[in-house]
Design a protein around this motif. Structure first.
Motif, PDB file in Angstrom:
ATOM      1  N   GLY A 143      29.084  39.937  32.408  1.00 16.03           N
ATOM      2  CA  GLY A 143      28.606  41.414  31.913  1.00 16.03           C
ATOM      3  C   GLY A 143      27.895  41.613  30.843  1.00 16.03           C
ATOM      4  N   TRP A 144      27.805  42.661  30.301  1.00 22.87           N
ATOM      5  CA  TRP A 144      26.727  42.944  29.178  1.00 22.87           C
ATOM      6  C   TRP A 144      27.538  42.703  27.624  1.00 22.87           C
ATOM      7  CZ3 TRP A 144      21.695  43.326  28.993  1.00 22.87           C
ATOM      8  CH2 TRP A 144      21.164  43.859  27.698  1.00 22.87           C
ATOM      9  N   ASN A 145      26.857  41.958  26.873  1.00 25.40           N
ATOM     10  CA  ASN A 145      27.500  41.790  25.595  1.00 25.40           C
ATOM     11  C   ASN A 145      27.150  42.724  24.610  1.00 25.40           C
ATOM     12  OD1 ASN A 145      28.710  40.673  23.383  1.00 25.40           O
ATOM     13  ND2 ASN A 145      27.885  38.470  23.297  1.00 25.40           N
ATOM     14  N   TYR A 146      28.200  43.742  24.639  1.00 26.86           N
ATOM     15  CA  TYR A 146      27.652  44.860  23.421  1.00 26.86           C
ATOM     16  C   TYR A 146      27.850  44.394  22.013  1.00 26.86           C
ATOM     17  CZ  TYR A 146      27.854  48.062  27.556  1.00 26.86           C
ATOM     18  OH  TYR A 146      27.358  48.779  28.638  1.00 26.86           O
ATOM     19  N   GLY A 147      28.647  43.289  21.956  1.00 29.86           N
ATOM     20  CA  GLY A 147      28.812  43.029  20.552  1.00 29.86           C
ATOM     21  C   GLY A 147      27.810  41.764  20.061  1.00 29.86           C
ATOM     22  N   TRP A 148      26.774  41.706  20.814  1.00 35.80           N
ATOM     23  CA  TRP A 148      25.818  40.581  20.302  1.00 35.80           C
ATOM     24  C   TRP A 148      25.126  40.932  19.046  1.00 35.80           C
ATOM     25  CZ3 TRP A 148      20.553  40.084  19.946  1.00 35.80           C
ATOM     26  CH2 TRP A 148      19.998  38.885  19.710  1.00 35.80           C
ATOM     27  N   THR A 149      24.947  39.881  18.350  1.00 35.35           N
ATOM     28  CA  THR A 149      24.107  40.048  17.029  1.00 35.35           C
ATOM     29  C   THR A 149      22.947  39.012  16.836  1.00 35.35           C
ATOM     30  OG1 THR A 149      25.869  39.190  15.882  1.00 35.35           O
ATOM     31  CG2 THR A 149      25.535  41.320  15.541  1.00 35.35           C
ATOM     32  N   ARG A 150      21.957  39.136  16.153  1.00 36.00           N
ATOM     33  CA  ARG A 150      21.224  38.181  16.136  1.00 36.00           C
ATOM     34  C   ARG A 150      21.424  37.030  15.105  1.00 36.00           C
ATOM     35  NH1 ARG A 150      15.882  38.760  17.989  1.00 36.00           N
ATOM     36  NH2 ARG A 150      16.106  41.024  17.843  1.00 36.00           N
ATOM     37  N   GLY A 151      22.270  37.238  14.358  1.00 36.18           N
ATOM     38  CA  GLY A 151      22.797  36.400  13.414  1.00 36.18           C
ATOM     39  C   GLY A 151      23.733  35.260  13.839  1.00 36.18           C
ATOM     40  N   PHE A 200      10.581  33.562  24.966  1.00 31.37           N
ATOM     41  CA  PHE A 200      11.641  34.236  25.290  1.00 31.37           C
ATOM     42  C   PHE A 200      12.543  33.528  24.104  1.00 31.37           C
ATOM     43  CE2 PHE A 200      10.999  36.512  29.159  1.00 31.37           C
ATOM     44  CZ  PHE A 200       9.924  35.790  29.488  1.00 31.37           C
ATOM     45  N   PRO A 201      13.756  34.177  23.669  1.00 32.39           N
ATOM     46  CA  PRO A 201      14.765  33.585  22.654  1.00 32.39           C
ATOM     47  C   PRO A 201      15.718  32.704  23.721  1.00 32.39           C
ATOM     48  CG  PRO A 201      15.294  36.012  23.391  1.00 32.39           C
ATOM     49  CD  PRO A 201      14.058  35.793  23.892  1.00 32.39           C
ATOM     50  N   ILE A 202      15.947  31.552  22.851  1.00 33.05           N
ATOM     51  CA  ILE A 202      16.575  30.542  23.472  1.00 33.05           C
ATOM     52  C   ILE A 202      17.731  30.990  24.251  1.00 33.05           C
ATOM     53  CG2 ILE A 202      17.950  29.872  21.482  1.00 33.05           C
ATOM     54  CD1 ILE A 202      16.084  27.326  23.443  1.00 33.05           C
ATOM     55  N   ASP A 203      18.513  31.789  23.628  1.00 33.88           N
ATOM     56  CA  ASP A 203      19.740  32.252  24.257  1.00 33.88           C
ATOM     57  C   ASP A 203      19.788  33.427  25.308  1.00 33.88           C
ATOM     58  OD1 ASP A 203      20.818  33.931  20.986  1.00 33.88           O
ATOM     59  OD2 ASP A 203      19.170  33.932  22.197  1.00 33.88           O
ATOM     60  N   ILE A 204      18.645  33.631  25.978  1.00 35.12           N
ATOM     61  CA  ILE A 204      18.681  34.671  26.965  1.00 35.12           C
ATOM     62  C   ILE A 204      19.218  34.246  28.168  1.00 35.12           C
ATOM     63  CG2 ILE A 204      16.358  34.030  28.068  1.00 35.12           C
ATOM     64  CD1 ILE A 204      15.392  36.961  27.973  1.00 35.12           C
ATOM     65  N   ARG A 205      19.744  35.254  28.970  1.00 36.85           N
ATOM     66  CA  ARG A 205      20.480  34.898  30.181  1.00 36.85           C
ATOM     67  C   ARG A 205      19.210  34.702  31.275  1.00 36.85           C
ATOM     68  NH1 ARG A 205      22.086  37.812  34.429  1.00 36.85           N
ATOM     69  NH2 ARG A 205      23.790  36.767  35.704  1.00 36.85           N
TER      70      ARG A 205
END
Lengths: 296, 129
Positions: free
Chosen positions: B121-129, B106-111
């Motif tokens: 809520g849902w972060n629509y502006g999330w980017t991998r970088g 799992f990615p380290i920053d998963i909720r």
């Protein structure tokens, strides 16, 4: 106010009871709908009725008053919760005891192929409770026992009581025969009126009167099975014809009269101090015979 | 000898070798506090009150459990409906959603999954970088 937790518990149970009553009304309405529309699967209706019964029991089963009454034996068989509690209590001890005796003594499959008692049959000889399987003295079993038939569902039915001895010795064929000792039919039983035969019982038809159980001298004990059947209709004693005691076939009688077996009981008998006198009194052949072990 | 016996009585309990220790050992052997509490004997009314409270508590726990199970069942059904809706809408995305390819850790920053939705809520502006 004292017993605060108890009061809170009572309030919670009361609230749950109100919910259950609403659910009962809803389920009754649903069943009425289903019945009105007709053409239903019997299984659907059966499971709906089962759920309704469960709801009716759950409405009262947490009630401390009900538990207090039941623990004291103050039982109203008209109410489903008391019927449920009586059934559960019977199945805890008295039914397993009865089944142990029936299985170990091989009452089934000797007399009937299967036995699954759904009614309680407490039997008393001379007013005293007799545990199933006990060896009853000849003098005590000279007269017929009194018994109750306690159904755990709301029903009214006609019952037949039958006592069969499967261990009558037959020297010629080197085996055993059946003998009928008692046959009483058309006993009206409801969930409130449970006395089948005895004080307070209603009128019934004794088709074959009581024959005192007897085992001949030198023989081991005889088993006697008492079976309770539910009749599908009224049995006319005149239409039955002559019922022979010797060689009585329970299975064919059951099939011919279309009866379901609902309860059972068993006891044993052996040659003791009073058997000879009783056999002479009732003109039963064999009181002067003795069985001896032959060495081949 | 006689003097010693008389003296013992006057001095009281002898603090000899092993006496106090044996007494204490015997005491703690026969009084296991916290390990075997005394069996309570209730009268009829006390027992009835206990039974009622027990039944009410069991009923409460049952209701909690049933509501939790019902909520889980509702959520499961919603997930299934959503997947079916996706299948009807876009076949490729459906297959991507079900694929087990490139699934490792799992990615380290998963909720972390919770019973109720988060406050953010849902972060629509999330980017991998």
């Amino acid at each position: 106010m004292p017993f605060q937790t108890y009061q809170m518990a009572l309030d919670y149970i009361k609230k749950d009871r109100a919910e259950k009553l609403a659910a009962i009304k809803e389920q009754q309405a649903r069943i009425a709908e289903v019945v009105k529309q007709g053409g239903t699967n019997d299984r659907t209706l059966h499971s709906m009725n089962e759920h309704l019964d469960w709801l009716m029991v759950q409405a009262d089963i947490n009630n401390p008053r009900v538990k207090y009454n039941f623990d004291r034996g103050v039982v109203d068989m008209n109410k489903p919760v008391y019927r449920f509690l009586m059934d559960r209590k019977w199945r805890e001890y008295r039914r397993p005891l009865l089944m142990q005796r029936l299985e170990q003594m091989h009452i089934f499959p000797d007399i009937v192929p299967h036995l699954d008692p759904i009614v309680d049959v407490p039997v008393r000889f001379k007013g005293y409770d007799v545990q199933p399987g006990t060896i009853v003295h000849s003098e005590v079993s000279e007269n017929h026992p009194t018994l109750k038939v306690i159904p755990f569902q709301k029903k009214r039915m006609l019952c037949t009581v039958l006592v069969v001895d499967p261990d009558v010795p037959n020297v010629e064929k080197n085996g055993f025969d059946y003998r009928l000792h008692w046959l009483v039919s058309n006993i009206p039983i409801t969930h409130t009126h449970t006395q089948a035969i005895g004080t307070g019982a209603k009128r019934s038809d004794t088709i074959v009167p009581w024959l005192p159980p007897h085992a001949l001298k030198g023989e081991p004990y005889h088993r006697l099975g008492l079976l309770v059947f539910e009749q599908s209709g009224l049995i006319d004693p005149k239409k039955l014809g002559e019922i022979k005691r010797d060689g009585f076939n329970t299975r064919s009688f059951m099939a011919k009269q279309k009866m379901d077996i609902i309860g059972a009981y068993m006891f044993r008998t052996q040659w003791d101090s009073a058997t000879k006198a009783i056999m002479q009194k009732h003109n039963l052949p064999g009181w002067d015979k003795m069985f001896v072990r032959t060495k081949d | 000898m006689a003097a010693g016996g008389g003296g013992r009585k006057k001095k009281g309990k002898k603090q000899g070798a092993g006496d106090t220790r044996i007494r204490l050992i015997k005491y703690f052997l026969t009084h296991p506090y916290m390990h075997t509490p005394r069996p309570l004997k209730f009268g009829t009314m006390r027992m009835l009150r206990h039974w009622t409270i027990h039944r009410a508590w069991q009923l409460f726990k049952r209701n909690e459990r049933m509501s939790r199970e019902r909520e889980l069942e509702r959520q499961y059904n919603k997930i299934r409906e959503a997947c079916e809706e996706l299948a009807r809408t876009d076949g490729r995305l459906y297959r991507v959603s079900l694929s087990k390819k490139d699934i490792g850790t799992f990615p380290i920053d998963i909720r972390i999954p919770t019973d109720t939705p988060g406050a953010r809520g849902w972060n629509y502006g999330w980017t991998r970088g």
